[in-house]
Design a protein around this motif. Sequence first.
Motif, PDB file in Angstrom:
ATOM      1  N   THR A  62       0.842  -1.182   0.000  1.00 43.29           N
ATOM      2  CA  THR A  62       0.000   0.000   0.000  1.00 43.29           C
ATOM      3  C   THR A  62       0.883   1.239   0.000  1.00 43.29           C
ATOM      4  N   THR A  63       0.323   2.328  -0.463  1.00 44.43           N
ATOM      5  CA  THR A  63       1.042   3.610  -0.474  1.00 44.43           C
ATOM      6  C   THR A  63       0.298   4.662   0.348  1.00 44.43           C
ATOM      7  N   VAL A  64      -0.728   4.246   1.092  1.00 43.22           N
ATOM      8  CA  VAL A  64      -1.527   5.206   1.857  1.00 43.22           C
ATOM      9  C   VAL A  64      -0.709   5.811   2.997  1.00 43.22           C
ATOM     10  N   CYS A  65      -1.157   6.960   3.463  1.00 43.04           N
ATOM     11  CA  CYS A  65      -0.450   7.671   4.536  1.00 43.04           C
ATOM     12  C   CYS A  65      -0.915   7.259   5.924  1.00 43.04           C
ATOM     13  N   GLU A  66      -2.102   6.674   6.048  1.00 38.93           N
ATOM     14  CA  GLU A  66      -2.579   6.236   7.355  1.00 38.93           C
ATOM     15  C   GLU A  66      -1.690   5.113   7.867  1.00 38.93           C
ATOM     16  N   GLY A  67      -1.686   4.912   9.161  1.00 42.82           N
ATOM     17  CA  GLY A  67      -0.885   3.850   9.760  1.00 42.82           C
ATOM     18  C   GLY A  67      -1.648   2.549   9.857  1.00 42.82           C
ATOM     19  N   PHE A  68      -0.922   1.445   9.899  1.00 42.02           N
ATOM     20  CA  PHE A  68      -1.520   0.120  10.040  1.00 42.02           C
ATOM     21  C   PHE A  68      -2.401   0.083  11.286  1.00 42.02           C
ATOM     22  N   GLY A  69      -3.612  -0.440  11.120  1.00 44.18           N
ATOM     23  CA  GLY A  69      -4.545  -0.551  12.234  1.00 44.18           C
ATOM     24  C   GLY A  69      -5.529   0.596  12.349  1.00 44.18           C
ATOM     25  N   THR A  70      -5.318   1.673  11.585  1.00 46.65           N
ATOM     26  CA  THR A  70      -6.277   2.776  11.619  1.00 46.65           C
ATOM     27  C   THR A  70      -7.490   2.407  10.767  1.00 46.65           C
ATOM     28  N   PRO A  71      -8.644   3.027  11.000  1.00 46.56           N
ATOM     29  CA  PRO A  71      -9.875   2.624  10.304  1.00 46.56           C
ATOM     30  C   PRO A  71      -9.793   2.632   8.777  1.00 46.56           C
ATOM     31  N   ASN A  72      -9.104   3.583   8.177  1.00 43.88           N
ATOM     32  CA  ASN A  72      -9.074   3.670   6.717  1.00 43.88           C
ATOM     33  C   ASN A  72      -7.912   2.899   6.079  1.00 43.88           C
ATOM     34  N   TYR A  73      -7.126   2.214   6.874  1.00 39.51           N
ATOM     35  CA  TYR A  73      -5.990   1.476   6.321  1.00 39.51           C
ATOM     36  C   TYR A  73      -6.510   0.274   5.539  1.00 39.51           C
ATOM     37  N   PRO A  74      -6.053   0.075   4.292  1.00 40.76           N
ATOM     38  CA  PRO A  74      -6.660  -0.938   3.427  1.00 40.76           C
ATOM     39  C   PRO A  74      -6.295  -2.390   3.753  1.00 40.76           C
ATOM     40  N   ILE A  75      -5.225  -2.634   4.468  1.00 44.06           N
ATOM     41  CA  ILE A  75      -4.806  -4.009   4.759  1.00 44.06           C
ATOM     42  C   ILE A  75      -5.241  -4.338   6.183  1.00 44.06           C
ATOM     43  N   LYS A  76      -6.112  -5.330   6.307  1.00 43.90           N
ATOM     44  CA  LYS A  76      -6.773  -5.616   7.587  1.00 43.90           C
ATOM     45  C   LYS A  76      -6.274  -6.883   8.275  1.00 43.90           C
ATOM     46  N   GLU A  77      -5.421  -7.671   7.649  1.00 41.96           N
ATOM     47  CA  GLU A  77      -4.962  -8.911   8.249  1.00 41.96           C
ATOM     48  C   GLU A  77      -4.288  -8.626   9.602  1.00 41.96           C
ATOM     49  N   PRO A  78      -4.518  -9.505  10.589  1.00 42.51           N
ATOM     50  CA  PRO A  78      -3.921  -9.297  11.912  1.00 42.51           C
ATOM     51  C   PRO A  78      -2.435  -9.652  11.915  1.00 42.51           C
ATOM     52  N   LEU A  79      -1.755  -9.216  12.950  1.00 40.67           N
ATOM     53  CA  LEU A  79      -0.363  -9.608  13.157  1.00 40.67           C
ATOM     54  C   LEU A  79      -0.320 -11.014  13.757  1.00 40.67           C
ATOM     55  N   HIS A  80       0.825 -11.655  13.735  1.00 37.59           N
ATOM     56  CA  HIS A  80       1.066 -12.968  14.365  1.00 37.59           C
ATOM     57  C   HIS A  80       0.137 -14.056  13.836  1.00 37.59           C
ATOM     58  N   MET A  81      -0.062 -14.071  12.524  1.00 35.31           N
ATOM     59  CA  MET A  81      -0.907 -15.096  11.915  1.00 35.31           C
ATOM     60  C   MET A  81      -0.146 -16.425  11.890  1.00 35.31           C
ATOM     61  N   LYS A  82      -0.847 -17.507  12.224  1.00 36.41           N
ATOM     62  CA  LYS A  82      -0.236 -18.834  12.157  1.00 36.41           C
ATOM     63  C   LYS A  82      -0.272 -19.338  10.717  1.00 36.41           C
ATOM     64  N   GLU A  83       0.800 -19.990  10.314  1.00 39.68           N
ATOM     65  CA  GLU A  83       0.881 -20.569   8.981  1.00 39.68           C
ATOM     66  C   GLU A  83      -0.124 -21.725   8.897  1.00 39.68           C
ATOM     67  N   PRO A  84      -0.979 -21.770   7.869  1.00 44.99           N
ATOM     68  CA  PRO A  84      -1.930 -22.889   7.751  1.00 44.99           C
ATOM     69  C   PRO A  84      -1.195 -24.183   7.398  1.00 44.99           C
ATOM     70  N   ALA A  85      -1.851 -25.314   7.635  1.00 52.94           N
ATOM     71  CA  ALA A  85      -1.256 -26.621   7.342  1.00 52.94           C
ATOM     72  C   ALA A  85      -0.944 -26.734   5.843  1.00 52.94           C
ATOM     73  N   THR A  86      -1.833 -26.215   5.019  1.00 58.22           N
ATOM     74  CA  THR A  86      -1.587 -26.195   3.578  1.00 58.22           C
ATOM     75  C   THR A  86      -1.921 -24.791   3.055  1.00 58.22           C
ATOM     76  N   CYS A  87      -1.154 -24.377   2.077  1.00 62.65           N
ATOM     77  CA  CYS A  87      -1.360 -23.062   1.494  1.00 62.65           C
ATOM     78  C   CYS A  87      -2.071 -23.191   0.151  1.00 62.65           C
ATOM     79  N   PRO A  88      -2.975 -22.265  -0.152  1.00 62.62           N
ATOM     80  CA  PRO A  88      -3.647 -22.299  -1.457  1.00 62.62           C
ATOM     81  C   PRO A  88      -2.624 -22.053  -2.567  1.00 62.62           C
ATOM     82  N   LYS A  89      -2.894 -22.650  -3.698  1.00 64.54           N
ATOM     83  CA  LYS A  89      -1.971 -22.482  -4.842  1.00 64.54           C
ATOM     84  C   LYS A  89      -2.374 -21.348  -5.703  1.00 64.54           C
TER      85      LYS A  89
END
Length: 169
Positions: free
Chosen positions: A142-169
């Motif tokens: 992203t190139t937005v000026c807002e910081g991660f975690g702010t309401p308008n920030y476009p990337i919403k995935e949480p931190l510390h995500m566990k790796e799934p057993a299998t990854c989609p291809k």
Amino acid sequence: MMRIGKVLRSLVLGGLLIISGCSQANSDGYTAGDLRGVNHTEQGINHFSVNGYGGSLSGNTCCVMLPNKWYQGMQAKIEWETDPKTAPPFPGYQDRDKYEAWEKQVTGSFQQHSTVVVIPAYDKERCGMTVHFLTCNRVKVTTVCEGFGTPNYPIKEPLHMKEPATCPK
């Protein structure tokens, strides 16, 4: 004393070169901006780059060059190195042979990754680029000026995500 003067002069000139690299705003239709990284995984990200410009997970790094005007299909090549943390525990420095064997295991476990991502549309206001490292060796930018975690920030995935057993291809 003469040698110290040469070293000091070299350091000053080197610093000026680094600073001038980031101050080249509007150079041939491009503007320099900060390059940041956010790790959403449990793996370590040792280092990364965007189109050859090195970035940091520990704050802003100068610089990444972005065109002044966004265009359809704009892409960036992201390269990074992960530490899957599969090496045995640190043995200490007392036994040099054990330490060197451990160090070889650690660096041998590092994995190199590369992908090309589409850069989302931006207007005149952009604040460099932030690269988000996700599970399954996925990346979002992203190139937005807002910081991660702010309401308008476009990337919403949480931190510390566990790796799934299998990854989609």
